[in-house]
Design a protein around this motif. Structure first.
Motif, PDB file in Angstrom:
ATOM      1  N   ASP A  96      -9.830   1.911  -8.877  1.00 16.09           N
ATOM      2  CA  ASP A  96      -8.442   2.248  -8.579  1.00 16.09           C
ATOM      3  C   ASP A  96      -7.697   1.129  -7.861  1.00 16.09           C
ATOM      4  N   GLY A  97      -8.351  -0.010  -7.663  1.00  8.21           N
ATOM      5  CA  GLY A  97      -7.727  -1.139  -6.994  1.00  8.21           C
ATOM      6  C   GLY A  97      -7.961  -1.200  -5.503  1.00  8.21           C
ATOM      7  N   SER A  98      -8.576  -0.164  -4.920  1.00  9.09           N
ATOM      8  CA  SER A  98      -8.927  -0.207  -3.499  1.00  9.09           C
ATOM      9  C   SER A  98     -10.210  -1.018  -3.318  1.00  9.09           C
ATOM     10  N   ARG A  99     -10.480  -1.422  -2.071  1.00  6.47           N
ATOM     11  CA  ARG A  99     -11.615  -2.317  -1.833  1.00  6.47           C
ATOM     12  C   ARG A  99     -12.278  -2.001  -0.496  1.00  6.47           C
ATOM     13  N   ALA A 100     -13.620  -1.970  -0.493  1.00 11.23           N
ATOM     14  CA  ALA A 100     -14.409  -1.796   0.726  1.00 11.23           C
ATOM     15  C   ALA A 100     -15.199  -3.074   0.984  1.00 11.23           C
ATOM     16  N   VAL A 101     -15.048  -3.622   2.186  1.00  9.81           N
ATOM     17  CA  VAL A 101     -15.774  -4.838   2.549  1.00  9.81           C
ATOM     18  C   VAL A 101     -16.304  -4.694   3.975  1.00  9.81           C
ATOM     19  N   ASP A 102     -17.395  -5.381   4.282  1.00 11.19           N
ATOM     20  CA  ASP A 102     -17.898  -5.405   5.649  1.00 11.19           C
ATOM     21  C   ASP A 102     -18.293  -6.823   6.004  1.00 11.19           C
ATOM     22  N   SER A 103     -18.806  -6.987   7.221  1.00  7.95           N
ATOM     23  CA  SER A 103     -19.113  -8.330   7.720  1.00  7.95           C
ATOM     24  C   SER A 103     -20.479  -8.831   7.285  1.00  7.95           C
ATOM     25  N   GLY A 104     -21.111  -8.143   6.343  1.00 13.17           N
ATOM     26  CA  GLY A 104     -22.351  -8.647   5.770  1.00 13.17           C
ATOM     27  C   GLY A 104     -23.570  -7.769   5.968  1.00 13.17           C
ATOM     28  N   GLU A 105     -23.434  -6.692   6.748  1.00 14.60           N
ATOM     29  CA  GLU A 105     -24.588  -5.836   7.030  1.00 14.60           C
ATOM     30  C   GLU A 105     -24.790  -4.726   6.000  1.00 14.60           C
ATOM     31  N   GLY A 106     -23.848  -4.579   5.082  1.00  9.93           N
ATOM     32  CA  GLY A 106     -23.995  -3.585   4.022  1.00  9.93           C
ATOM     33  C   GLY A 106     -23.629  -2.172   4.416  1.00  9.93           C
ATOM     34  N   SER A 107     -22.815  -2.016   5.448  1.00  9.61           N
ATOM     35  CA  SER A 107     -22.495  -0.666   5.913  1.00  9.61           C
ATOM     36  C   SER A 107     -21.380  -0.008   5.106  1.00  9.61           C
ATOM     37  N   ALA A 108     -20.454  -0.788   4.561  1.00  9.46           N
ATOM     38  CA  ALA A 108     -19.303  -0.221   3.858  1.00  9.46           C
ATOM     39  C   ALA A 108     -19.691   0.145   2.434  1.00  9.46           C
ATOM     40  N   GLU A 109     -19.926   1.442   2.200  1.00 11.04           N
ATOM     41  CA  GLU A 109     -20.337   1.891   0.882  1.00 11.04           C
ATOM     42  C   GLU A 109     -20.130   3.395   0.741  1.00 11.04           C
ATOM     43  N   PHE A 113      -9.420  -1.181   2.059  1.00 12.89           N
ATOM     44  CA  PHE A 113      -8.045  -1.528   1.727  1.00 12.89           C
ATOM     45  C   PHE A 113      -7.530  -0.647   0.595  1.00 12.89           C
ATOM     46  N   ALA A 114      -6.332  -0.090   0.771  1.00 12.35           N
ATOM     47  CA  ALA A 114      -5.673   0.611  -0.318  1.00 12.35           C
ATOM     48  C   ALA A 114      -5.140  -0.411  -1.318  1.00 12.35           C
ATOM     49  N   PRO A 115      -4.919  -0.010  -2.567  1.00 13.38           N
ATOM     50  CA  PRO A 115      -4.321  -0.954  -3.528  1.00 13.38           C
ATOM     51  C   PRO A 115      -2.878  -1.269  -3.168  1.00 13.38           C
ATOM     52  N   ALA A 116      -2.324  -2.262  -3.834  1.00 10.66           N
ATOM     53  CA  ALA A 116      -0.949  -2.675  -3.561  1.00 10.66           C
ATOM     54  C   ALA A 116       0.020  -1.545  -3.891  1.00 10.66           C
ATOM     55  N   GLN A 117       1.088  -1.458  -3.109  1.00 13.97           N
ATOM     56  CA  GLN A 117       2.131  -0.490  -3.392  1.00 13.97           C
ATOM     57  C   GLN A 117       2.869  -0.854  -4.685  1.00 13.97           C
ATOM     58  N   THR A 118       3.530   0.143  -5.261  1.00 15.15           N
ATOM     59  CA  THR A 118       4.315  -0.095  -6.466  1.00 15.15           C
ATOM     60  C   THR A 118       5.813  -0.047  -6.192  1.00 15.15           C
ATOM     61  N   VAL A 119       6.198   0.012  -4.917  1.00 13.46           N
ATOM     62  CA  VAL A 119       7.615   0.004  -4.563  1.00 13.46           C
ATOM     63  C   VAL A 119       7.998  -1.375  -4.046  1.00 13.46           C
ATOM     64  N   THR A 120       9.284  -1.685  -4.108  1.00 14.12           N
ATOM     65  CA  THR A 120       9.790  -2.947  -3.584  1.00 14.12           C
ATOM     66  C   THR A 120      10.888  -2.662  -2.566  1.00 14.12           C
ATOM     67  N   GLY A 121      11.106  -3.622  -1.691  1.00 19.37           N
ATOM     68  CA  GLY A 121      12.124  -3.452  -0.666  1.00 19.37           C
ATOM     69  C   GLY A 121      11.548  -2.890   0.613  1.00 19.37           C
ATOM     70  N   GLN A 122      12.407  -2.628   1.567  1.00 19.10           N
ATOM     71  CA  GLN A 122      11.984  -2.132   2.872  1.00 19.10           C
ATOM     72  C   GLN A 122      11.873  -0.605   2.851  1.00 19.10           C
ATOM     73  N   LEU A 123      10.855  -0.089   3.500  1.00 17.98           N
ATOM     74  CA  LEU A 123      10.564   1.340   3.465  1.00 17.98           C
ATOM     75  C   LEU A 123      11.443   2.108   4.445  1.00 17.98           C
ATOM     76  N   ASP A 124      11.716   3.374   4.100  1.00 18.98           N
ATOM     77  CA  ASP A 124      12.367   4.246   5.064  1.00 18.98           C
ATOM     78  C   ASP A 124      11.398   5.280   5.628  1.00 18.98           C
ATOM     79  N   SER A 125      10.222   5.412   4.994  1.00 21.22           N
ATOM     80  CA  SER A 125       9.211   6.335   5.518  1.00 21.22           C
ATOM     81  C   SER A 125       7.864   6.051   4.880  1.00 21.22           C
ATOM     82  N   TRP A 126       6.812   6.451   5.576  1.00 22.62           N
ATOM     83  CA  TRP A 126       5.467   6.414   5.016  1.00 22.62           C
ATOM     84  C   TRP A 126       4.576   7.400   5.759  1.00 22.62           C
ATOM     85  N   SER A 127       3.471   7.759   5.128  1.00 14.11           N
ATOM     86  CA  SER A 127       2.507   8.639   5.780  1.00 14.11           C
ATOM     87  C   SER A 127       1.108   8.344   5.272  1.00 14.11           C
ATOM     88  N   ALA A 128       0.129   8.616   6.106  1.00 11.14           N
ATOM     89  CA  ALA A 128      -1.276   8.456   5.751  1.00 11.14           C
ATOM     90  C   ALA A 128      -2.036   9.652   6.292  1.00 11.14           C
TER      91      ALA A 128
END
Length: 276
Positions: free
Chosen positions: A40-53, A84-99
């Motif tokens: 889906d374009g998201s990514r999991a990375v860690d500092s080398g210990e293999g924890s992000a999975e 990391f979430a994938p890149a947004q598909t909107v352009t310009g400055q946001l007026d709102s967001w939520s997670a």
């Protein structure tokens, strides 16, 4: 003339709708051990210990598939991890967001850990984005234009950081860490609007309310990311599930709409004999 009239009508009709970006991930379509760049374009990375999975070996009564960021065993001492979430598909400055997401955070003795954070800003979905000692995410070679909501499990406090400085904290001292035996996921929501500021709701309780962030101006080219880190002795297991992200750019102002209408009127006045 007909084509000009059509374009004006199309402009007025389409620009009245705000542009939005949605991202949802529950990790159920992945297999234990999956990591790196997902489909889906998201990514999991860690500092080398293999924890992000991707991980599903939870206790009976809490079976699910989730993403592990850090682990509590000594193998993961000093680990940092990002999702990391994938890149947004909107352009310009946001007026709102939520997670919104579910998180489970616990340490080997149920009392000490380090940090888990939600970050949004000028990030890069590579190892050049790193977790600092205060739990915030920063990027090598870039400024500090990142907003971080840090769940500090050492002090049982939610801290708000922006542009390299702490600008707020939670009301009271929430318990943002659970015991190993509890194995519970907690619903968490962080949201922001230009008119209402920043809000953090943890386990159904509003712990940060209408926080104004001076100079904060998020855009469609910014990236959302989750991070976690372990110390050498203060280690915690951090799991992430049911991630729902949303961003929106504003509808056109009345001035823009008025200008489009006036432009249309001008063309019609000059070409009275032409009919759309």
């Amino acid at each position: 003339m007909k084509s000009i009239c059509f374009l004006l009508v199309a402009l007025i009709s389409t620009t009245a709708v705000a542009d939005e970006w949605l991202f949802n991930q529950n990790f159920n379509s992945f297999t234990d051990g999956d990591t790196g760049l997902f489909s889906d374009g998201s990514r999991a990375v860690d500092s080398g210990e293999g924890s992000a999975e991707v991980y599903s070996a939870f206790a009976v009564g809490n079976q699910r598939t989730a993403l592990r960021l850090t682990g509590k065993s000594s193998t993961f001492s000093g680990t940092t991890a990002n999702y990391f979430a994938p890149a947004q598909t909107v352009t310009g400055q946001l007026d709102s967001w939520s997670a919104n997401w579910d998180a489970m955070i616990f340490s080997s003795n149920a009392s000490t850990g380090n940090h888990m954070a939600f970050n949004f800003g000028d990030l890069s979905d590579t190892t050049s984005s790193y977790v600092s000692a205060d739990g915030t995410m920063q990027v090598s070679g870039k400024g500090d234009n990142v907003l971080s909501v840090v769940f500090d499990t050492l002090d049982d406090q939610i801290q708000i950081w922006y542009d390299g400085s702490q600008i707020g904290s939670s009301i009271g001292t929430p318990n943002v860490e659970t015991s190993n035996s509890s194995q519970l996921f907690t619903d968490t929501t962080v949201s922001w609007t230009r008119s209402g500021g920043l809000n953090v709701v943890y386990a159904g309780e509003t712990l940060v309310s209408a926080l104004t962030i001076t100079g904060y101006d998020p855009g469609g080219d910014d990236i959302m990311a989750f991070s976690a880190d372990n110390g050498d002795t203060n280690r915690q297991a951090t799991y992430l599930d049911n991630v729902n992200l949303f961003t929106s750019v504003p509808e056109p102002t009345s001035a823009v709409m008025f200008g489009a209408l006036m432009l249309g009127s001008l063309f019609v006045t000059r070409r009275k004999r032409n009919v759309c």
